[in-house]
Design a protein around this motif. Structure first.
Motif, PDB file in Angstrom:
ATOM      1  N   THR A 256      -2.629  20.922 -12.549  1.00 28.32           N
ATOM      2  CA  THR A 256      -3.041  20.763 -13.945  1.00 28.32           C
ATOM      3  C   THR A 256      -4.554  20.786 -14.080  1.00 28.32           C
ATOM      4  N   TYR A 257      -5.268  20.712 -12.953  1.00 31.45           N
ATOM      5  CA  TYR A 257      -6.734  20.755 -12.981  1.00 31.45           C
ATOM      6  C   TYR A 257      -7.203  22.178 -12.682  1.00 31.45           C
ATOM      7  N   ARG A 258      -8.479  22.433 -12.866  1.00 27.44           N
ATOM      8  CA  ARG A 258      -9.006  23.781 -12.716  1.00 27.44           C
ATOM      9  C   ARG A 258      -9.791  23.914 -11.419  1.00 27.44           C
ATOM     10  N   GLN A 259      -9.403  24.885 -10.591  1.00 27.91           N
ATOM     11  CA  GLN A 259     -10.151  25.125  -9.353  1.00 27.91           C
ATOM     12  C   GLN A 259     -11.496  25.750  -9.709  1.00 27.91           C
ATOM     13  N   ILE A 260     -12.576  25.168  -9.178  1.00 33.22           N
ATOM     14  CA  ILE A 260     -13.907  25.662  -9.526  1.00 33.22           C
ATOM     15  C   ILE A 260     -14.723  26.092  -8.317  1.00 33.22           C
TER      16      ILE A 260
ATOM     17  N   LEU B 140      -5.734  11.301 -24.169  1.00 29.36           N
ATOM     18  CA  LEU B 140      -6.991  11.421 -23.426  1.00 29.36           C
ATOM     19  C   LEU B 140      -7.993  12.281 -24.197  1.00 29.36           C
ATOM     20  N   SER B 141      -7.496  13.317 -24.843  1.00 31.61           N
ATOM     21  CA  SER B 141      -8.382  14.148 -25.657  1.00 31.61           C
ATOM     22  C   SER B 141      -8.961  13.339 -26.806  1.00 31.61           C
ATOM     23  N   GLN B 142      -8.146  12.447 -27.366  1.00 31.16           N
ATOM     24  CA  GLN B 142      -8.624  11.573 -28.438  1.00 31.16           C
ATOM     25  C   GLN B 142      -9.784  10.706 -27.954  1.00 31.16           C
ATOM     26  N   LEU B 143      -9.647  10.158 -26.740  1.00 29.56           N
ATOM     27  CA  LEU B 143     -10.726   9.332 -26.191  1.00 29.56           C
ATOM     28  C   LEU B 143     -11.964  10.170 -25.897  1.00 29.56           C
ATOM     29  N   LYS B 144     -11.747  11.404 -25.442  1.00 25.15           N
ATOM     30  CA  LYS B 144     -12.892  12.255 -25.099  1.00 25.15           C
ATOM     31  C   LYS B 144     -13.703  12.633 -26.344  1.00 25.15           C
TER      32      LYS B 144
ATOM     33  N   LEU C  60      -9.073   7.952 -16.811  1.00 23.69           N
ATOM     34  CA  LEU C  60      -9.726   6.724 -17.276  1.00 23.69           C
ATOM     35  C   LEU C  60     -10.792   6.235 -16.307  1.00 23.69           C
ATOM     36  N   LEU C  61     -10.602   6.475 -15.018  1.00 20.26           N
ATOM     37  CA  LEU C  61     -11.585   6.036 -14.030  1.00 20.26           C
ATOM     38  C   LEU C  61     -12.693   7.061 -13.804  1.00 20.26           C
ATOM     39  N   GLY C  62     -12.662   8.148 -14.545  1.00 22.04           N
ATOM     40  CA  GLY C  62     -13.746   9.127 -14.449  1.00 22.04           C
ATOM     41  C   GLY C  62     -13.731   9.944 -13.181  1.00 22.04           C
ATOM     42  N   MET C  63     -12.531  10.186 -12.624  1.00 18.46           N
ATOM     43  CA  MET C  63     -12.419  11.043 -11.443  1.00 18.46           C
ATOM     44  C   MET C  63     -12.557  12.500 -11.888  1.00 18.46           C
ATOM     45  N   LYS C  64     -13.771  12.975 -11.936  1.00 19.92           N
ATOM     46  CA  LYS C  64     -14.050  14.283 -12.527  1.00 19.92           C
ATOM     47  C   LYS C  64     -13.747  15.432 -11.585  1.00 19.92           C
ATOM     48  N   TYR C  65     -13.957  15.227 -10.286  1.00 21.39           N
ATOM     49  CA  TYR C  65     -13.714  16.285  -9.298  1.00 21.39           C
ATOM     50  C   TYR C  65     -12.728  15.788  -8.248  1.00 21.39           C
ATOM     51  N   PHE C  66     -11.990  16.730  -7.685  1.00 25.75           N
ATOM     52  CA  PHE C  66     -11.114  16.439  -6.548  1.00 25.75           C
ATOM     53  C   PHE C  66     -11.359  17.490  -5.475  1.00 25.75           C
TER      54      PHE C  66
ATOM     55  N   ASN D  90     -14.399  27.008  -0.180  1.00 28.55           N
ATOM     56  CA  ASN D  90     -15.172  27.405   0.994  1.00 28.55           C
ATOM     57  C   ASN D  90     -14.214  27.583   2.167  1.00 28.55           C
ATOM     58  N   LYS D  91     -14.742  27.632   3.353  1.00 25.77           N
ATOM     59  CA  LYS D  91     -13.926  27.937   4.529  1.00 25.77           C
ATOM     60  C   LYS D  91     -12.803  26.927   4.734  1.00 25.77           C
ATOM     61  N   LEU D  92     -13.077  25.642   4.429  1.00 21.92           N
ATOM     62  CA  LEU D  92     -12.111  24.594   4.750  1.00 21.92           C
ATOM     63  C   LEU D  92     -11.477  23.933   3.537  1.00 21.92           C
ATOM     64  N   THR D  93     -12.176  23.930   2.387  1.00 20.11           N
ATOM     65  CA  THR D  93     -11.717  23.102   1.271  1.00 20.11           C
ATOM     66  C   THR D  93     -11.767  23.828  -0.067  1.00 20.11           C
ATOM     67  N   LYS D  94     -11.113  23.192  -1.048  1.00 22.40           N
ATOM     68  CA  LYS D  94     -11.186  23.621  -2.447  1.00 22.40           C
ATOM     69  C   LYS D  94     -11.659  22.444  -3.289  1.00 22.40           C
ATOM     70  N   THR D  95     -12.301  22.752  -4.403  1.00 25.58           N
ATOM     71  CA  THR D  95     -12.760  21.717  -5.323  1.00 25.58           C
ATOM     72  C   THR D  95     -12.172  21.993  -6.705  1.00 25.58           C
ATOM     73  N   TYR D  96     -11.646  20.935  -7.345  1.00 24.86           N
ATOM     74  CA  TYR D  96     -11.018  21.043  -8.651  1.00 24.86           C
ATOM     75  C   TYR D  96     -11.771  20.188  -9.669  1.00 24.86           C
ATOM     76  N   LEU D  97     -11.733  20.638 -10.925  1.00 20.90           N
ATOM     77  CA  LEU D  97     -12.338  19.903 -12.036  1.00 20.90           C
ATOM     78  C   LEU D  97     -11.237  19.301 -12.894  1.00 20.90           C
ATOM     79  N   ASN D  98     -11.345  18.004 -13.149  1.00 20.99           N
ATOM     80  CA  ASN D  98     -10.416  17.305 -14.041  1.00 20.99           C
ATOM     81  C   ASN D  98     -10.997  17.348 -15.458  1.00 20.99           C
ATOM     82  N   GLN D  99     -10.440  18.189 -16.301  1.00 23.95           N
ATOM     83  CA  GLN D  99     -11.003  18.397 -17.633  1.00 23.95           C
ATOM     84  C   GLN D  99     -10.865  17.173 -18.534  1.00 23.95           C
ATOM     85  N   HIS D 100      -9.954  16.256 -18.197  1.00 21.60           N
ATOM     86  CA  HIS D 100      -9.705  15.105 -19.061  1.00 21.60           C
ATOM     87  C   HIS D 100     -10.449  13.842 -18.610  1.00 21.60           C
ATOM     88  N   SER D 101     -11.257  13.949 -17.566  1.00 22.02           N
ATOM     89  CA  SER D 101     -11.920  12.735 -17.073  1.00 22.02           C
ATOM     90  C   SER D 101     -12.916  12.214 -18.101  1.00 22.02           C
TER      91      SER D 101
END
Length: 883
Positions: free
Chosen positions: A590-594, A771-775, A559-565, A597-608
């Motif tokens: 439950t999110y998708r790793q996209i 959430l899919s309904q809102l999207k 709901l707050l639009g947190m699209k990436y983590f 790098n050397k230190l971190t990972k980034t995930y996509l929240n498909q329901h944001s």
């Protein structure tokens, strides 16, 4: 040319020394401490490292890349007005030096700015004391270096935003002297006071209070007639109002911003009491009387060195000064000293709010006043026939200060026997050199020797005081900053839209501000009150001046639009691991790793969701309440979708609870558990085995913060923000069916209250369905700039609520297909728009800081008055001087 330089140096050597001595002293000290860029340490400590450095990065980013961020930024928590932030943190002209340095070397820029502010304070005071007290040579240098290295400046050097006030104060007072005593420099007084108001309204407020006292002192000391008295009062008031008018373009919108932020915390109940035993402040006159414990709640920092203190005391015993001046000086001194210990006056100086850390922030004014009177005493020392009375009196009173501190040494953690002894030695030497008569031919040698000892003393205080602080290493700052920069660069290269990015690791709460990441976290003294209120309701840590989005659920993330983590890798070596894990986040499964790098990972929240979404009108009726975040989030989602019968969280029992050295009870939630044996460790072990791959959350009430308990998840400490004042939601498991989860609570005190301690299982399938309904109803949100958005969609209903997660402000203005429409406040927090009529809709949202136009008009009028005043008072029309 060489002759001119030599001649200039001879005539102004005292001013040059007043600038360069603080520069060399503090620069040399910092270099000896290996401060970056001269070593592996840095000047970053406390708020400078946790808050201001990120504002400086934002300053660079705004001026170089995103100028509209001057007015509004979505990196301010969930979004907010920035004009008030600039007015408090960023309008110092010294900050322009940040543009010279690369972003990765911003701590080197801070090094330069810090020592330059020391230097400019010395130069400013030297100019003032020379022009008003007619001191020359080394006497000027001694006082100016004492001012630049006074206890307040050293203790609060990390608060760079306040230091400009100490630089401007002597200049403002100089021009006020000319205005009231010679009817000159009208424009200069108004301009310098306006500069102080623009650069930092908070410290300028303190200066304005002092100017009332200082103007009264000048008028009384030079009183000649009632007519002149009235004219001086009129000059002071009119030119002070003109200064406020010149600064109105900043002050007026900032005042409106303060009403919704700091103004909400104004102290309503005032206690007419002393905050401590007043003589205790005498201990702060000792060399090195400062340590870390003095930052959150200490005594006022009023160290000015023995020369300043002895001369200040002596001033009151010089009969050369008129009795009316000395009485006025004594009354002002008593008022200032009373302000340093009497609660109502302390509150008054701080805008009717108790400071959060850094007490008695106005004490630089007290030091300025003391050194001013010390300068008057030094100026008259040769001429005064009764110097022996002053010498004996200053010796006796200073000896009394030393004796009181010695007798109460155990009460002062910030004073050591060594420092007290050093103070005694320095004070005796300075007293002897100051008052002991010598032949005229030895006078230059005496003055030179006195100068050396004075400078050594105030430098020693600075070194000893700063040695009591610890600083971030360059690596501790640079490595997480570089990681965040890399993450932000990758995300923005792949998505140019408007979204938010959640953090599983962080350097500070202002990472989003520094890296344009919109992280939902923020730390500022000017944070609007409704923002932490909202965070307290959704189960995330909040305080009066900060919010941390560290405890999101699948619902709040979407709901707050947190699209990436972004999260640190778990297999980093000790040499790599300077990335601080902020929170537990099993939901990342439950999110998708996209990216990685050397230190971190980034995930996509498909329901944001985007920051604007089409919602049911029932959302306008959502109620606010604290300490039940799962119910609040449930109400938010089901009101947005219109499915009022939905239930997303189900309470769960633990499979096993083990009590070790704790009195056992059947009920867990809201029960107080006590140790059996107070001398032994006590713990409660909670075990459960998820029966599904759903998300599991635990709510913790405020008494379960790090002051009372340490939690362990399995065999490691639980990653959780340490302080919170409302119930928070902790993500314990996801996709962990059949795996035993063990949570251990280790007591830190004799008892533990399991306040709001409830384990929940989320219905992930139903949440994702809603959430899919809102999207499916998702409009297109385009960011035209930081203060201008465009929302496009096709409306099928006769009336549609366009909900946003943009904090509501009267500064937002909406147009639907080119026609202005009213905005509404939903959830007592966010901006909403009710749109009528079916068809294609294009909504344009534009942010204009409230009352900015009003402030601009007032400033333009004031500039016109200033120009007219300059023309009218140009030399050929200027009236004769009073004296």
């Amino acid at each position: 040319m060489k002759v001119k330089i030599v001649d200039f140096t001879k005539r102004h050597y005292s001013l040059l020394l007043s600038f360069w001595l603080p520069f060399l002293i503090m620069g040399g000290y910092f270099i000896s401490r290996n401060m970056y860029p001269f070593g592996s340490s840095s000047l970053l400590t406390v708020d400078l490292g946790q808050q201001y450095v990120d504002f400086f990065a934002f300053f660079r980013n705004t001026l170089l890349h995103h100028p509209t961020s001057f007015f509004y930024s979505f990196s301010k928590a969930l979004g907010g007005d920035m004009l008030g932030e600039w007015a408090y943190y960023l309008l110092s002209p010294f900050n322009l030096l940040l543009l010279i340095f690369p972003a990765k070397n911003i701590d080197a820029a801070i090094f330069l700015i810090t020592i330059l502010k020391y230097s400019c304070a010395g130069l400013s005071f030297a100019f003032f004391i020379e022009k008003t007290q007619h001191l020359r040579g080394l006497k000027t240098v001694m006082l100016s270096v004492s001012y630049a290295l006074m206890g307040w400046f050293v203790a609060y050097q990390l608060n760079l935003l306040w230091l400009d006030a100490a630089i401007l104060l002597p200049l403002i007072c100089y021009f006020l002297n000319h205005l009231l005593l010679q009817n000159q420099q009208k424009i200069a007084y108004s301009l310098t006071l306006a500069a102080a108001l623009i650069i930092n309204y908070y410290t300028a407020y303190m200066i304005c209070i002092f100017l009332l006292l200082y103007a009264s002192w000048l008028i009384i000391a030079h009183y000649q007639s009632a007519k002149r008295f009235g004219h001086q009062i009129l000059l002071f008031i009119s030119n002070s109002i003109l200064a406020a008018g010149l600064a109105a373009i900043i002050l007026v919108p900032t005042f409106y911003s303060l009403i919704g932020s700091k103004g909400q915390y104004t102290q309503q109940l005032i206690h007419y009491k002393f905050e401590y035993f007043p003589p205790k402040m005498l201990a702060k006159l000792i060399i090195g009387s400062f340590n870390f414990q003095q930052m959150p709640s200490g005594l006022p920092n009023i160290f000015i060195g023995s020369l300043g203190l002895l001369s200040f005391i002596a001033y009151f015993f010089f009969r050369q000064f008129p009795w009316k001046e000395r009485i006025a000086s004594l009354l002002i001194t008593l008022f200032l000293l009373l302000s340093l210990c009497f609660e109502p006056l302390d509150l008054f100086w701080h805008g009717m709010q108790f400071p959060v850390w850094y007490p008695y922030r106005f004490s630089f004014i007290v030091s300025f006043w003391m050194l001013l009177l010390a300068g008057r005493a030094l100026q008259q020392l040769k001429k005064v026939p009764s110097w022996k009375i002053a010498a004996i009196s200053s010796f006796v009173l200073y000896a009394g200060i030393i004796l009181y501190t010695f007798l109460n040494l155990k009460k002062f953690s910030f004073v050591s026997t060594t420092n007290l002894t050093l103070t005694v030695v320095m004070a005796i030497l300075i007293w002897l050199l100051l008052f002991w008569p010598v032949d005229l031919k030895y006078q230059p040698l005496k003055t030179c020797l006195l100068s050396i000892i004075v400078i050594v003393e105030v430098a020693s205080n600075a070194f000893i005081s700063l040695n009591n602080l610890s600083y971030l290493s360059e690596k501790e700052y640079a490595q997480p900053t570089a990681a965040l920069t890399n993450n932000a660069t990758w995300i923005h290269n792949h998505n140019h839209g408007l979204f938010r990015t959640g953090e599983v690791y962080s350097r500070t709460k202002n990472d989003g501000l520094a890296h344009d990441l919109n992280t939902g976290s923020y730390f500022s003294s000017a944070l609007e009150k409704n923002v932490p209120d909202f965070y307290g309701m959704i189960g995330n840590p909040d305080g009066d001046n900060y919010v941390t989005y560290s405890n999101g659920t699948l619902i709040s993330d979407a709901l707050l639009g947190m699209k990436y983590f972004i999260t640190p890798k778990s297999n980093l070596s000790n040499t790599q691991q300077s990335l601080t894990q902020l929170t537990e986040k099993p939901d990342l499964k439950t999110y998708r790793q996209i990216a990685t790098n050397k230190l971190t990972k980034t995930y996509l929240n498909q329901h944001s969701l985007p920051l604007a979404y089409l919602a049911s009108n029932q959302l306008t009726k959502t109620k606010s309440f604290y300490d039940d975040p799962t119910t609040f989030q449930t109400n938010w989602l089901k009101s947005a979708t219109g499915h009022q019968s939905d239930q997303y969280f189900t309470p769960q029992n633990f499979n096993e609870v083990v009590f070790q050295n704790v009195t056992q009870q059947l009920r867990l939630t809201d029960t107080v558990f006590k140790k059996k044996n107070l001398a032994k460790e006590a713990k409660i072990i909670f075990k459960f085995v998820p029966t599904t791959n759903n998300s599991y959350y635990l709510t913790l009430g405020a008494p379960l913060d790090s002051d009372n308990v340490t939690f362990y998840l399995g065999n490691r400490q639980l990653n959780q923000y340490s302080t919170f004042r409302h119930a928070v939601v902790v993500n314990l498991a996801s996709h962990a069916k059949g795996q035993e989860i063990v949570l251990t609570a280790v007591f830190k005190k004799s008892s533990l209250w399991l306040n709001h301690f409830v384990l929940y299982q989320m219905n992930n399938r139903l949440v994702n369905q809603r959430l899919s309904q809102l999207k499916k109803q998702q409009p297109t949100v385009k960011k035209l700039s930081e203060r201008r958005l465009q929302i496009s969609y096709t409306q099928k209903k006769s009336q549609q609520l366009v909900a946003t997660t943009i904090p509501y402000s009267s500064g937002w203005h909406a147009e639907v297909n080119g026609q202005p429409v009213k905005t509404t406040k939903i959830q007592q927090m966010f901006l909403g728009i009710k749109v009528n009529g079916a068809g294609v809709k294009k909504i344009t949202l534009t942010y204009r800081p409230p009352y900015l136009l009003t402030g601009l008009i007032v400033s333009l009028i004031s500039i016109a008055v200033l120009i007219f005043s300059y023309w009218f008072y140009r030399p050929k029309y200027r009236p004769k001087k009073f004296i």
